[in-house]
Scaffold this motif. Sequence first.
Motif, PDB file in Angstrom:
ATOM      1  N   ASP A 210      63.183  59.954  65.275  1.00 13.36           N
ATOM      2  CA  ASP A 210      63.075  60.002  66.733  1.00 13.36           C
ATOM      3  C   ASP A 210      63.694  58.788  67.415  1.00 13.36           C
ATOM      4  O   ASP A 210      63.793  58.755  68.645  1.00 13.36           O
ATOM      5  N   GLU A 211      64.099  57.808  66.648  1.00 13.25           N
ATOM      6  CA  GLU A 211      64.711  56.617  67.235  1.00 13.25           C
ATOM      7  C   GLU A 211      66.067  56.931  67.843  1.00 13.25           C
ATOM      8  O   GLU A 211      66.821  57.782  67.359  1.00 13.25           O
ATOM      9  N   SER A 212      66.424  56.191  68.885  1.00 13.65           N
ATOM     10  CA  SER A 212      67.758  56.308  69.467  1.00 13.65           C
ATOM     11  C   SER A 212      68.793  55.860  68.452  1.00 13.65           C
ATOM     12  O   SER A 212      68.582  54.891  67.708  1.00 13.65           O
ATOM     13  N   ILE A 213      69.910  56.558  68.418  1.00  9.27           N
ATOM     14  CA  ILE A 213      70.969  56.169  67.482  1.00  9.27           C
ATOM     15  C   ILE A 213      71.483  54.771  67.782  1.00  9.27           C
ATOM     16  O   ILE A 213      71.962  54.068  66.878  1.00  9.27           O
ATOM     17  N   PHE A 214      71.352  54.328  69.042  1.00 10.39           N
ATOM     18  CA  PHE A 214      71.906  53.033  69.432  1.00 10.39           C
ATOM     19  C   PHE A 214      71.089  51.854  68.898  1.00 10.39           C
ATOM     20  O   PHE A 214      71.549  50.710  68.941  1.00 10.39           O
ATOM     21  N   ASN A 215      69.894  52.133  68.373  1.00 10.91           N
ATOM     22  CA  ASN A 215      69.126  51.074  67.713  1.00 10.91           C
ATOM     23  C   ASN A 215      69.831  50.575  66.455  1.00 10.91           C
ATOM     24  O   ASN A 215      69.521  49.481  65.962  1.00 10.91           O
ATOM     25  N   TYR A 216      70.765  51.385  65.946  1.00  5.33           N
ATOM     26  CA  TYR A 216      71.450  51.049  64.694  1.00  5.33           C
ATOM     27  C   TYR A 216      72.972  51.005  64.855  1.00  5.33           C
ATOM     28  O   TYR A 216      73.699  51.087  63.868  1.00  5.33           O
ATOM     29  N   LEU A 217      73.436  50.839  66.087  1.00  5.27           N
ATOM     30  CA  LEU A 217      74.883  50.770  66.339  1.00  5.27           C
ATOM     31  C   LEU A 217      75.195  49.538  67.190  1.00  5.27           C
ATOM     32  O   LEU A 217      75.615  49.645  68.350  1.00  5.27           O
TER      33      LEU A 217
ATOM     34  N   LYS B  32      72.997  58.865  77.568  1.00  5.03           N
ATOM     35  CA  LYS B  32      73.170  58.983  76.122  1.00  5.03           C
ATOM     36  C   LYS B  32      72.101  58.249  75.315  1.00  5.03           C
ATOM     37  O   LYS B  32      71.996  58.435  74.098  1.00  5.03           O
ATOM     38  N   GLU B  33      71.321  57.435  75.996  1.00  3.07           N
ATOM     39  CA  GLU B  33      70.277  56.651  75.331  1.00  3.07           C
ATOM     40  C   GLU B  33      69.321  57.521  74.522  1.00  3.07           C
ATOM     41  O   GLU B  33      68.828  57.128  73.463  1.00  3.07           O
TER      42      GLU B  33
END
Length: 391
Positions: free
Chosen positions: A136-143, A154-155
């Motif tokens: 469920d985490e945002s992909i941006f936590n890892y980019l 997109k967040e």
Amino acid sequence: MKFPQIVIILQVLILISCSPCNSKYKYSIPIQYNDGIRTGSLKQVDIDSTLINKAINKIFCGKFNEIHSFLIFKNDKLVLEEYFKGYKYQWDAPKYKGDFVQWNADMMHPVMSCAKSFTSAFIGIAIDQGYIKSVDESIFNYLPDHQLYRTAEKEDISIEHLLSMTSGLAWNEWSDAHGTSANDIDRLYFECSDDPIKCVLERNLIHQPGSVFTYNGGGVVILGEILKNATNMDVNEFSKKYLFDPLGIDSTYWFQYNNGVYATDGSLYLKPRDMLKFGITYLNKGIYNKSKIISEEWVKKSFKVYKNNIDINIPIEDSGSNSYGYLWWISEFDYHGESIKMYRANGWGGQTIMIFPELDMVVVFTCGNYASKSKLFKIINKYVLSAVQDK
């Protein structure tokens, strides 16, 4: 050329095309190697060899286009393993046909989009190991290198949305043929090799994340980058440590873009028996040879239809309507009047790992049908399922 000569030539061509194929295949039990896979006979697992023989003879005669390997694993035994002649995949050759070879058990084959199901497994293992907190985490936590695209709209794209092909990003991978930048997945190779992640994230968001299925291999490439940033291991290192080495798989190959990003959507090469090992692991709810490889919970999530991911038709094969989970296809078959499920890792050209839990069976194909439709479902329906006599 005179008219009578043309008629004669046409008659000869018709006779050739209509002449029966003289293939006389005879079944034999697969060779027992020291690779953790037990072999046995079709008879031992109550599979009618007559129907299987017919299917194999038709394959030899080219009735199902170009098939390179055909394996059946049932009741903990590999009971069919056959290899055929065909063309190696070559990107820049007419109809993608490279060298013509006799395929065998020791030759690696491109698995194409079957790699997506492997990438799903990597994410599941990374969650099991504590590298990633949740889907469920945002992909941006890892980019960290692509925060420019972390806009308000997109967040909310989560890891789960990439796993289920519901990111909402505009993408066109099925409408245009491979070979040009009109096909978005090919555009990553032709125009975006210096930063394929950027080329995916910069696309417009046209649907609310999680609401609409859009087949998007670019999102799976992003999952590979998420894996790298979460674990501090690249895809090759992580996959060897947590999946391939535990399964006894020692021959793999991945394509990397110019900036080192792995093409986790479809560039993996494996041997057919190694594809089978992956299928056996999912058949056994994450267990391979008594060792836990993937959590049972992840296998269940992978095989669960995600929200509205139903009634999907794949234009490049004869599979009819499908559903979709976490980078796994889900189909239903009629088995002697009863509906059963099949879960499938599926790749362009006819590469597939088919899992039938209700029959305790895995079927693997590799093929060369890059410029023609796959006909594997016909083999499954008419020959394999009809041959299985005991659940």
